[in-house]
Motif scaffolding. Sequence first.
Motif, PDB file in Angstrom:
ATOM      1  N   ARG A 410      -0.429   1.064  -8.531  1.00  0.00           N
ATOM      2  CA  ARG A 410       0.424   0.629  -7.239  1.00  0.00           C
ATOM      3  C   ARG A 410      -0.035  -0.322  -6.697  1.00  0.00           C
ATOM      4  NH1 ARG A 410       1.587   6.748  -4.432  1.00  0.00           N
ATOM      5  NH2 ARG A 410       2.746   7.555  -6.242  1.00  0.00           N
ATOM      6  N   ARG A 411      -1.370  -0.577  -6.329  1.00  0.00           N
ATOM      7  CA  ARG A 411      -2.108  -1.595  -5.560  1.00  0.00           C
ATOM      8  C   ARG A 411      -1.976  -2.934  -6.036  1.00  0.00           C
ATOM      9  NH1 ARG A 411      -8.022  -0.251  -4.032  1.00  0.00           N
ATOM     10  NH2 ARG A 411      -7.419  -2.135  -2.608  1.00  0.00           N
ATOM     11  N   ARG A 414       1.600  -3.998  -5.265  1.00  0.00           N
ATOM     12  CA  ARG A 414       1.665  -4.109  -3.644  1.00  0.00           C
ATOM     13  C   ARG A 414       1.111  -5.523  -3.599  1.00  0.00           C
ATOM     14  NH1 ARG A 414      -0.724   0.084   0.426  1.00  0.00           N
ATOM     15  NH2 ARG A 414      -2.637  -0.915  -0.317  1.00  0.00           N
ATOM     16  N   ASP A 416      -2.456  -6.108  -3.381  1.00  0.00           N
ATOM     17  CA  ASP A 416      -3.721  -6.093  -3.005  1.00  0.00           C
ATOM     18  C   ASP A 416      -4.748  -6.983  -3.728  1.00  0.00           C
ATOM     19  OD1 ASP A 416      -2.525  -4.111  -1.689  1.00  0.00           O
ATOM     20  OD2 ASP A 416      -3.831  -2.316  -1.975  1.00  0.00           O
ATOM     21  N   VAL A 460       8.418   2.507  -2.787  1.00  0.00           N
ATOM     22  CA  VAL A 460       8.911   1.124  -2.630  1.00  0.00           C
ATOM     23  C   VAL A 460       9.773   1.024  -1.531  1.00  0.00           C
ATOM     24  CG1 VAL A 460       8.661   0.387  -5.136  1.00  0.00           C
ATOM     25  CG2 VAL A 460      11.015   0.960  -4.077  1.00  0.00           C
ATOM     26  N   ARG A 463       6.524   2.925   3.860  1.00  0.00           N
ATOM     27  CA  ARG A 463       5.117   2.278   4.230  1.00  0.00           C
ATOM     28  C   ARG A 463       4.082   3.661   4.353  1.00  0.00           C
ATOM     29  NH1 ARG A 463       3.361  -2.901   4.969  1.00  0.00           N
ATOM     30  NH2 ARG A 463       5.398  -3.556   5.224  1.00  0.00           N
ATOM     31  N   HIS A 482      -0.763   3.851  -0.925  1.00  0.00           N
ATOM     32  CA  HIS A 482      -0.558   2.663  -1.530  1.00  0.00           C
ATOM     33  C   HIS A 482       0.871   2.095  -1.813  1.00  0.00           C
ATOM     34  CE1 HIS A 482      -4.707   3.250  -2.217  1.00  0.00           C
ATOM     35  NE2 HIS A 482      -4.582   4.270  -2.999  1.00  0.00           N
ATOM     36  N   SER A 483       1.753   2.367  -0.947  1.00  0.00           N
ATOM     37  CA  SER A 483       3.082   2.284  -0.730  1.00  0.00           C
ATOM     38  C   SER A 483       3.490   0.931   0.043  1.00  0.00           C
ATOM     39  CB  SER A 483       3.887   3.347  -0.251  1.00  0.00           C
ATOM     40  OG  SER A 483       3.615   3.632   1.032  1.00  0.00           O
ATOM     41  N   ASP A 484       4.851   0.601  -0.016  1.00  0.00           N
ATOM     42  CA  ASP A 484       5.218  -0.637   0.521  1.00  0.00           C
ATOM     43  C   ASP A 484       6.739  -0.660   0.686  1.00  0.00           C
ATOM     44  OD1 ASP A 484       5.592  -3.207   1.633  1.00  0.00           O
ATOM     45  OD2 ASP A 484       5.116  -4.398  -0.084  1.00  0.00           O
ATOM     46  N   ARG A 504      10.456  -4.183  -8.212  1.00  0.00           N
ATOM     47  CA  ARG A 504       9.246  -3.493  -8.000  1.00  0.00           C
ATOM     48  C   ARG A 504       9.124  -2.133  -8.971  1.00  0.00           C
ATOM     49  NH1 ARG A 504       5.582  -3.584  -3.912  1.00  0.00           N
ATOM     50  NH2 ARG A 504       5.920  -5.744  -3.850  1.00  0.00           N
TER      51      ARG A 504
END
Length: 701
Positions: A410-411, A414, A416, A460, A463, A482-484, A504
Amino acid sequence: MFHGAITSGRPYPLGATWDGEGVNFAVFSQHATRMTLCLFSADGRWEAEWIDLPDREGHVWHGYVPGLRPGQAYGFRAHGPYRPDEGHRFNPHKLLLDPYAKRIAGRLEWDPALFGYDVASKHGDLTFDTRDSSNFVPRAVVTDPRLDARGERRPDRPLTETVIYEAHVRGLTMGRSDVPLRGTFAGLASDPVLEHLTGLGVTAIELLPVHAFLDDKFLLDKGLRNYWGYMTLGFFAPEPRYLSNGDPEEFRAMVRRFHSAGIEVILDVVYNHTAEGNQMGPTLSFRGLDNASYYRLAESPRYYLNDTGTGNVLNLDHPFVMRMVMDSLRHWAEAMGVDGFRFDLATTLGRTARGFDRNHPFLQAVRQDPVLGRLKLIAEPWDVGPGGYQLGAFPPPFLEWNDKFRDQVRRFWRGDRDMTRKLAMRLSGSALKFDHDGRPATSSVNFVTAHDGFTLMDLVSYRTKHNEANGEDNRDGHSENHSDNLGHEGPTDDPAIRAQRARRRRNLMATLLLAQGTPMILSGDEIGNGQGGNNNAYAQDNPVGWVDWDHADTEFLAFCRRMIDLRKRHPILRQKRFLHSRSRSIDGQVDLFWRRADGMPMTEVDWNDQDQRLIAVEMRVASETPDHIVRACREDAVFAVFNAGEESLVFLPEPPLDRAWVLHMDTADPEAEPVRIHRALKVAAESVAVLALEPKPLSRP
């Protein structure tokens, strides 16, 4: 009620056993002074007769009642000391469910009579309540013991072929109008569901708890109910709400239907605690039969250890409690035909007074068992107790849910920083955690989403969590997901955001299915199901928690089918051996290469670059045939690019003269046909590209 006088009977098997002429009853209690069998009227509404079990062998009370038949409802009343400060909570005014009941009738109705103490007293559980609870509790029902799945043919899928689909009996079916008997085992095994799963390509369905459970009072008071089912009341009986006609044979018929479709059935089982809660909970079964034996008690035995966060912990150190769990597992494996188990909060099952022990007697018992040891065994390797996080610590043949895979994948997508090295570790099977003690690469159960947390669409689209419907002021559920939301919180009509979210999701699903290990997909993710940002839908037995079939994303479903098929066609993506970037014993060739966009190997500087957003991996495996020429032709090689950054030109490894790289999947253009790529590939921003090494067509003379 027509039966003869009760006789001694036998202390085995535990539970109620019909032999064609009568029923033998046997129940464990080490500290009871007397055990009463309660037989109900034909309609199950009132107690017609009380009979003391006449014999006791060791700690098993038993008796045989001639003339009784399957369908007879019954319960127990246990006599003994009520001394909470010493750990004893016997109260014969409370009707108790047989722990070995294979069928349960009726629903629990919350009433003060369910509690062994006076709930209105300021002295709490130190008081003794004399109200009768029989009108408010479910009854055990005698069943026909001929229900047996031994000898039936099973799919017996190897782990290298396994793709798990985590689902809920009601959640998967309630939203489909073409499914008969929605919300039941029969509905789950219906043609529309089987056609969907076989078309998707999954090989196993992992069901959230199907053991009989209760609805928590605090949920009912809020107009909610226990949806997920992690409050077990009976370890041998299917949950009645999932039976269309009350007959446990419906579960067996479901399993047979799945097996006929080539799909295995795995159960999520909860042997770490029961539905009775802490010292302030109701007396329904185990507490009333022998509290001091069934539960792990604190130093002051009035209280319970609570390593599960649910109020109590089953005492697997006691031989009869371990026997109950082992008997339950064998019952579901042999009589009901299931193919494996996922153990909820499995660290609790391996904890002794000194802490977690991978050689705990229970784990050893399961491993050596000739029935259970060959099944698919999956541990959730954590709980909330001391030393509770044990990822990688379970012995073979246990697989383990890998939350590091979930979080770090996930990160990475995203965006990170400093995630490239971590992604590489997850893609290669988390070898640092699992490559020991002879464990295979399939030991890691990889997942991006599960029932506990965001769905893939919500991951996705939000947040932050939105759990207001649970009635806990949004305090429940994980806060760090760890979402967006990619620019907008929740659903949107903005085509650019929708397209970005779709890509995504494709990136996340592709990463899952390209990684070494055993992949698990959350039901509904393949069709874009969301839960409105609720990441803890444990109480949402309604459209929030159900899969939304009416708005299925058919394009993403097609993508998932292609990715699963790609995984199946390339053994390198699903083999047992860990890939370690070193020479293979079979032919001396290196099996794994990590590359930069320019085609050069990753260096230590590259690995430590926190802003690195692209990584390419080349995986190779050779067929183990003595014929070197045949082996070379049959070599399976895959080249995959994971690009969380900007568009990049990626140079491919030089192929042999008779072979070429073929692009099979590009998440930036998922419907494109396979195409041969020569020296370099333009990889779009935030995308995954997958190529396979294939023979060149023979040239014409």
